[in-house]
Design an enzyme around this catalytic site. Structure first.
Site: not given
Ligand code: NAP
Ligand code: F7E
Length: 344
Positions: A8-9, A11, A64-65, A86, A101, A132, A134, A156, A160
């Site tokens: 996930g580098i 991302g 790819d994972l 990641l 998926y 997460t 979530e 999702y 996780k």
């Molecule tokens: P992100 O910006 O969506 O990045 C996800 C990365 O995973 C991207 O590099 C993507 O590649 C890659 N990827 C997706 N499917 C893949 C697969 N099948 N094989 C290999 N690579 C794949 O997510 P992020 O916000 O950096 O989050 C990083 C990790 O933390 C994720 O696991 C996410 O679920 C978890 N997380 C995020 C948050 C948050 O708030 N950001 C909170 C808790 C946990 P492409 O660039 O090609 O799409």
């Molecule tokens: O939504 C509401 C939506 O998509 C936040 C991922 O990084 O954090 C992320 O997941 C909230 C939700 O993030 C829109 O319904 C309203 O309640 O920004 P989000 P998420 O779903 O919390 C967790 C920790 C992860 O692990 C995930 O990978 O906002 N909301 N209106 C909306 N959300 C989106 N996307 N778009 C809207 O228009």
């Protein structure tokens, strides 16, 4: 010199973690997917800088994972000291449209990494699994800690939870160093454009600059605990430096509704928004002009209403302290948009 492998580098977190580890003198390898257009924009600056060095320390590989062989071959070749898993289909709403998926990459993908390290007998390799908030979903306790039971509300979140428990299982069954970070929402200028914070900021900045567009949102009343990705990748590293594998909640301990987030961004932009109407008909006005409305399209089949984390364990054991609060986060994201949006 330590060797890290980051899945996930490309991302948001992958980019910040790469920079963090390169600054710590790690050799960093990353797995990127083959895409029809370049997907390395977030890390190109790091790659280009490293390329010019006599001994570059940054390497990218296709993989790819969902492809066990690519994962196993790379781990065998690189023999990393630390793996940061990641990679994930990380969009909650999309996981309802692509549940299979999502399960394959976010649940079984974790297993593929664990099995590779086990089969290859890499006893010293430490693994970080990106868990997460979530997983807490329809929360059973507030604030959420490492002891709060899970109740995921999306494909999702469910995937996780598997990733979390299979990591603990490999730790216990095979004595492997596998740690789970349970990270609450973290944002940054590098956040994907379809996540709510980035979507709100990009749209309001464009409107401020004269765009005629409307910001269309879903649920305004869910609450999130938002931090900065820079602080959170430091936590990932600290988790793997801890004396033993363990699980840690990483959060700020403060929550805001989506509507409050919109109002905070509007305040930073000196835009006075007034809200009128109820339910799906609620609208945001700038003067007399309707600039925000809601659409059913952005509501989820099942929502996570309220998340707020307690990071006392991380503060105590790995000495993690976030440097950003919500205001500083918004300031940085807004300033980034102004610099990067030229014309509308
Ligand atoms: P992100 O910006 O969506 O990045 C996800 C990365 O995973 C991207 O590099 C993507 O590649 C890659 N990827 C997706 N499917 C893949 C697969 N099948 N094989 C290999 N690579 C794949 O997510 P992020 O916000 O950096 O989050 C990083 C990790 O933390 C994720 O696991 C996410 O679920 C978890 N997380 C995020 C948050 C948050 O708030 N950001 C909170 C808790 C946990 P492409 O660039 O090609 O799409
Ligand atoms: O939504 C509401 C939506 O998509 C936040 C991922 O990084 O954090 C992320 O997941 C909230 C939700 O993030 C829109 O319904 C309203 O309640 O920004 P989000 P998420 O779903 O919390 C967790 C920790 C992860 O692990 C995930 O990978 O906002 N909301 N209106 C909306 N959300 C989106 N996307 N778009 C809207 O228009």
């Amino acid at each position: 010199m330590k060797i890290a492998l980051i899945t996930g580098i490309t991302g948001q977190d992958g980019a910040y973690l790469s920079e963090f580890l390169l600054n710590k003198k790690y050799i960093v390898h990353g797995i990127k997917r083959r895409t029809s257009q370049f997907n390395t924009q977030r890390i190109d600056h790091l790659f280009n800088k490293q390329k010019k060095l006599k001994k570059p320390k940054f390497f990218l590989h296709h993989g790819d994972l969902n492809d066990s062989l690519s994962i196993q071959n790379l781990i065998k070749k690189i023999k990393p000291n630390e793996i940061y898993n990641l990679a994930a289909q990380s969009h909650v709403a999309v996981s309802f449209e692509q549940p299979e998926y999502t399960a394959n990459s976010d649940a079984i993908g974790v297993l593929r990494i664990l099995e590779s390290v086990r089969i290859l007998g890499l006893k010293k390799t430490k693994i970080y699994q990106a868990g997460t908030s979530e997983m807490f979903g329809k929360v059973l306790e507030t604030p959420q800690t490492e002891k709060t039971p899970f109740y995921p509300r999306s494909p999702y979140g469910v995937a996780k939870v598997y990733g979390h428990w299979i990591s603990i299982n490999y730790r216990e069954a095979y004595n492997m160093f596998v740690s789970n970070g349970i990270l609450f929402n973290h944002e940054s200028p590098l956040r994907g454009e379809t996540f709510v914070t980035k979507k709100i900021i990009q749209s309001l900045v464009r409107i401020k600059l004269g765009s005629k567009e409307k910001l269309v949102l879903g649920n305004l009343y869910s609450k999130r605990d938002w931090g900065h990705a820079k602080d959170y990748v430091e936590a990932m590293w600290r988790i793997l430096q801890y004396q033993k594998p363990d699980d840690f909640v990483i959060a700020t301990g403060k929550q805001y509704t989506i509507k409050q987030f919109v109002n905070l961004v509007a305040k930073k932009l000196k835009m006075q928004i007034s809200w009128k109407g109820k339910g799906i008909n609620e609208k945001g006005f700038l003067g007399k002009k309707n600039i925000i409305s809601l659409s059913k399209k952005y509501f989820r089949p099942s929502e996570v209403d309220s998340l707020i984390g307690d990071s006392s364990k991380a503060k105590k054991l790995i000495k993690w302290r976030p440097k950003y609060d919500i205001k500083k986060l918004i300031d940085e994201m807004v300033e980034f948009e102004f610099k990067n949006i030229s014309k509308y």
